[in-house]
Structure formats: structure tokens, C-alpha cells
Motif scaffolding. Structure first.
Motif, mmCIF file in Angstrom:
data_model
loop_
_atom_site.group_PDB
_atom_site.id
_atom_site.type_symbol
_atom_site.label_atom_id
_atom_site.label_comp_id
_atom_site.label_asym_id
_atom_site.label_seq_id
_atom_site.Cartn_x
_atom_site.Cartn_y
_atom_site.Cartn_z
ATOM 1 N N MET A 1 -9.060 -5.411 2.544
ATOM 2 C CA MET A 1 -9.606 -6.099 3.773
ATOM 3 C C MET A 1 -8.561 -5.322 5.438
ATOM 4 N N LEU A 2 -9.796 -5.232 6.594
ATOM 5 C CA LEU A 2 -9.425 -4.434 7.791
ATOM 6 C C LEU A 2 -8.770 -5.153 8.193
ATOM 7 N N THR A 3 -7.694 -5.018 9.067
ATOM 8 C CA THR A 3 -7.094 -6.124 10.181
ATOM 9 C C THR A 3 -6.499 -5.156 10.593
ATOM 10 N N ASN A 4 -5.983 -6.378 11.483
ATOM 11 C CA ASN A 4 -4.973 -5.160 13.380
ATOM 12 C C ASN A 4 -3.474 -5.361 12.047
ATOM 13 N N LEU A 5 -2.773 -5.444 13.853
ATOM 14 C CA LEU A 5 -0.483 -4.970 13.583
ATOM 15 C C LEU A 5 -0.698 -6.455 13.227
ATOM 16 N N ASN A 6 -1.920 -6.905 15.072
ATOM 17 C CA ASN A 6 -1.386 -8.677 15.243
ATOM 18 C C ASN A 6 -1.374 -9.673 13.541
ATOM 19 N N GLU A 7 -2.071 -8.780 12.875
ATOM 20 C CA GLU A 7 -2.390 -9.220 11.255
ATOM 21 C C GLU A 7 -1.056 -9.655 10.409
ATOM 22 N N VAL A 8 -0.740 -8.262 10.028
ATOM 23 C CA VAL A 8 0.577 -7.906 9.654
ATOM 24 C C VAL A 8 2.278 -7.539 9.781
ATOM 25 N N LEU A 9 2.310 -7.505 11.126
ATOM 26 C CA LEU A 9 4.127 -7.218 11.237
ATOM 27 C C LEU A 9 4.229 -8.166 11.736
ATOM 28 N N PRO A 10 4.484 -8.803 12.777
ATOM 29 C CA PRO A 10 4.464 -10.803 12.558
ATOM 30 C C PRO A 10 5.301 -10.882 11.058
ATOM 31 N N GLN A 11 4.332 -10.985 10.606
ATOM 32 C CA GLN A 11 5.155 -11.866 9.490
ATOM 33 C C GLN A 11 6.042 -10.962 8.542
ATOM 34 N N ALA A 12 6.150 -9.310 8.615
ATOM 35 C CA ALA A 12 7.312 -8.516 8.154
ATOM 36 C C ALA A 12 8.246 -9.016 8.632
ATOM 37 N N ARG A 13 7.877 -9.188 10.303
ATOM 38 C CA ARG A 13 9.700 -9.575 11.425
ATOM 39 C C ARG A 13 9.670 -10.869 11.275
ATOM 40 N N LYS A 14 8.714 -11.617 10.445
ATOM 41 C CA LYS A 14 9.311 -13.158 10.414
ATOM 42 C C LYS A 14 10.672 -13.136 8.816
ATOM 43 N N GLU A 15 10.171 -12.715 7.996
ATOM 44 C CA GLU A 15 10.421 -12.358 6.361
ATOM 45 C C GLU A 15 11.147 -11.323 6.073
ATOM 46 N N GLY A 16 11.555 -10.566 7.205
ATOM 47 C CA GLY A 16 12.705 -9.420 6.993
ATOM 48 C C GLY A 16 11.965 -8.105 5.984
ATOM 49 N N TYR A 17 11.039 -7.546 6.365
ATOM 50 C CA TYR A 17 10.756 -6.086 5.737
ATOM 51 C C TYR A 17 9.647 -5.376 6.204
ATOM 52 N N ALA A 18 8.981 -3.908 6.174
ATOM 53 C CA ALA A 18 8.542 -3.590 6.942
ATOM 54 C C ALA A 18 7.458 -2.519 5.912
ATOM 55 N N VAL A 19 6.034 -2.767 7.296
ATOM 56 C CA VAL A 19 5.032 -2.522 6.415
ATOM 57 C C VAL A 19 4.764 -0.777 6.503
ATOM 58 N N PRO A 20 4.549 -0.316 5.453
ATOM 59 C CA PRO A 20 4.797 1.504 5.330
ATOM 60 C C PRO A 20 3.188 2.141 6.132
ATOM 61 N N ALA A 21 3.598 2.779 6.390
ATOM 62 C CA ALA A 21 2.316 3.387 7.790
ATOM 63 C C ALA A 21 2.349 5.021 7.100
ATOM 64 N N PHE A 22 1.455 5.631 6.279
ATOM 65 C CA PHE A 22 1.676 6.900 6.000
ATOM 66 C C PHE A 22 -0.479 7.591 6.478
ATOM 67 N N ASP A 23 0.340 8.328 6.993
ATOM 68 C CA ASP A 23 -0.822 9.147 7.007
ATOM 69 C C ASP A 23 -1.884 10.154 6.612
ATOM 70 N N CYS A 24 -2.526 9.907 6.543
ATOM 71 C CA CYS A 24 -4.360 10.467 5.775
ATOM 72 C C CYS A 24 -4.657 11.360 6.320
ATOM 73 N N ILE A 25 -4.951 12.849 5.169
ATOM 74 C CA ILE A 25 -5.932 13.436 6.115
ATOM 75 C C ILE A 25 -6.697 13.698 5.039
ATOM 76 N N GLU A 26 -6.759 13.662 3.861
ATOM 77 C CA GLU A 26 -7.846 13.697 3.501
ATOM 78 C C GLU A 26 -8.371 12.209 2.724
ATOM 79 N N ASP A 27 -9.450 11.962 1.744
ATOM 80 C CA ASP A 27 -9.773 10.828 0.953
ATOM 81 C C ASP A 27 -9.899 10.707 -0.103
ATOM 82 N N PHE A 28 -8.748 11.962 -1.100
ATOM 83 C CA PHE A 28 -7.894 12.107 -2.108
ATOM 84 C C PHE A 28 -6.918 11.314 -1.178
ATOM 85 N N MET A 29 -6.291 10.509 -0.780
ATOM 86 C CA MET A 29 -4.772 10.438 -0.063
ATOM 87 C C MET A 29 -5.089 8.953 0.482
ATOM 88 N N VAL A 30 -6.610 8.964 0.992
ATOM 89 C CA VAL A 30 -6.705 7.455 0.846
ATOM 90 C C VAL A 30 -6.502 6.724 -0.380
#
Length: 286
Positions: A1-30
Motif C-alpha cells: 500500500m502506498l503511503t508517506n513518511l509520516n506513516e512509517v518514520l515516527p513508528q521507526a523512531r519510537k521502536e528503534g529501527y530504520a526504514v530502508p530507502a532504496f533508489d530504483c532506476i528500472e522496473d526490475f529493481m522495483v
């Protein structure tokens, strides 16, 4: 499901993990990144740079991700990485990006604030989150040119910057660099602690590729909630490409099958993504 940073980062900050952010250049990577993230029950941020969105890139990358995101049960953020042009940021938002980064890190402090605030006002009206950068993360550009020296984020500037801009996440400079390191970096964790103490928003670390795992994990324990990764993906795909070529040569094939061509690249890429998810403690968070 598509969402934004406010839906994933505050929880990560609270629970002590980081969300991986991957640069994508082609559909194969996606597809490989999303399938791997879902298998590991991890939220994920898919990013694109202007270079990859020019021409029909918006249709191929943003169009694809917006179409497939509802098919996955994990949170997916579609994020524009390192944009300096307000008009291009508007175009990204109009093409379905749920989050954008305005990079005014090379500008004087007050000008960075002014420009970032303009982006925030426009993006928030569209339900899109904004990441900004304070301090400057240097390193190498994709074309091999030097991006400039890094300048550490000053903790005394953080509170003012956040209050005046209204950003949702802040990228900070604590010793990482973009691209492949020429020597092992040493992150300034004490500076990060100072920044985290005064920051009301989640913090972002650019230059996650090649940074020693123990240092990355120490940064997570001290406030980092999003880590950008690209060079490690390119390296893993290159290794897979060499493996595919070796296999085709061994089998004396001048017409290798699709599996022979793409399976090694997919496997190397997927293994790297899975490793990063585990190292960032983001597995089984969904």
C-alpha cells in the motif's frame, strides 16, 4: 500500500529501527525490492533521482509503483530523492510521488529555510511529506564527479530549521558520503545525539552504502529512522551480471534464456535488500 513518511518514520523512531530507502532506476529493481521487503515484512521507501525520471521516467517508475503498491500488504513510500528544482518537485507530486526531498544543503541557512518552506507548503496541501537536508553530505555523483566535501550538521541550527520550515524528516550530515568510500568512514555519533535531542522530527542518514554495520546500527539507536542505499544495490547487480555472463559462457550459449540472464542479478539484489532490512532492524515490523 502506498503511503508517506509520516506513516512509517515516527513508528521507526519510537521502536528503534530504520526504514530502508532504496533508489530504483528500472522496473526490475522495483519488483525485486518490493517482493523481498514483503517477504521480510518490512516497510520500504522506493526512491528516484531526477536523472531517472527525465523523459518518460515518471510514467515508467512512478506509474508502475502507484499501480502495484496496492497489491502489497507492506507500507510503501514513493520518494523523490535529492531534488533542487521546485518546478520538478511539483511535477513529481503531480505524477504520484507520496514524498519528496528538497535539497537546499548547499545554500546559505536562511535561503535553505525559505525554499524548503515553499516546498513544504505546496506538498502538504497535496498530502505529500517533505524531507530536507541540513549540513551537507558530500561524496561522489553517479557520473564520477565529486559532489563536494561534507559539512556536519550543527545541532544549534536544527530546532530553528524545523520550526520555520515544517519539514516531516531531516537528513543530517554526521560523517557519511554518497557513493563508494575511499576509506572507512567514522560517524560522529556524539553530534547525532545532540541533534536527536533537539529534533522534533525523524532523522535521515544519506550515504548508507558501505558504512560499517556497527556504526549504522549505532546511528539507529541514536535517532536515525531512514537510511538511503543505492551504491550497494548497483554493486550487487553488477556481481549478478558477471555471474550470468560466466554461466552463459560456460554453457556456450549465445542466446541465454531469460532465467539465465536475470536470475543471478535478481538473486544478488534480493540478498542485498534482505541483508539491509535485517541490519536496519526493519524486518517483521508490519
Amino acid at each position: 500500500m502506498l503511503t508517506n513518511l509520516n506513516e512509517v518514520l515516527p513508528q521507526a523512531r519510537k521502536e528503534g529501527y530504520a526504514v530502508p530507502a532504496f533508489d530504483c532506476i528500472e522496473d526490475f529493481m522495483v519488483r525485486t525490492i518490493l517482493d523481498t521487503a514483503e517477504k521480510n515484512n518490512s516497510p520500504v521507501i522506493l526512491m528516484s533521482l531526477r536523472h531517472d525520471l527525465e523523459g518518460k521516467g515518471f510514467s515508467y517508475i512512478a506509474g508502475l509503483i502507484n499501480k502495484v503498491a496496492p497489491k502489497y500488504h507492506i507500507p510503501i513510500v514513493l520518494h523523490l530523492d535529492h531534488a533542487e528544482d521546485f518546478e520538478f518537485i511539483k511535477k513529481a507530486i503531480d505524477n504520484g510521488f507520496s514524498s519528496v526531498m528538497y535539497d537546499g544543503s548547499k545554500l546559505p541557512f536562511e535561503e535553505n529555510i525559505k525554499n524548503t518552506k515553499e516546498v513544504v507548503d505546496y506538498a502538504h496541501a497535496k498530502g505529500v511529506t517533505v524531507e530536507a537536508e541540513l549540513g551537507h553530505v558530500g561524496g561522489m555523483n553517479l557520473d564520477g564527479s565529486k559532489e563536494g566535501d561534507s559539512q556536519l550538521t550543527k545541532s544549534e541550527d536544527v530546532k530553528t530549521f524545523i520550526e520555520k520550515t515544517g519539514v516531516d524528516a531531516l537528513a543530517v550530515s554526521i560523517g557519511t558520503a554518497h557513493g563508494v568510500y575511499e576509506s572507512e568512514p567514522k560517524l560522529n555519533i556524539e553530534r547525532l545525539k545532540e541533534i536527536n535531542e533537539v529534533s522534533s522530527v525523524p532523522l535521515v542518514l544519506h550515504g548508507g552504502s558501505g558504512t560499517p554495520v556497527k556504526q549504522v546500527q549505532k546511528s539507529i539507536k541514536n535517532g536515525i529512522t531512514k537510511i538511503n542505499i543505492f551504491a550497494d544495490l548497483r554493486i550487487s547487480m553488477y556481481k549478478g551480471l558477471l555471474k550470468a555472463a560466466e554461466k552463459a559462457k560456460k554453457d556456450a550459449r549465445i542466446d541465454p534464456t531469460p532465467d539465465m540472464l536475470f536470475e543471478p542479478i535478481k538473486n544478488y539484489l534480493s540478498n542485498t535488500v534482505a541483508t539491509k532490512i535485517e541490519e536496519l532492524f526493519s524486518d517483521n515490523r508490519v
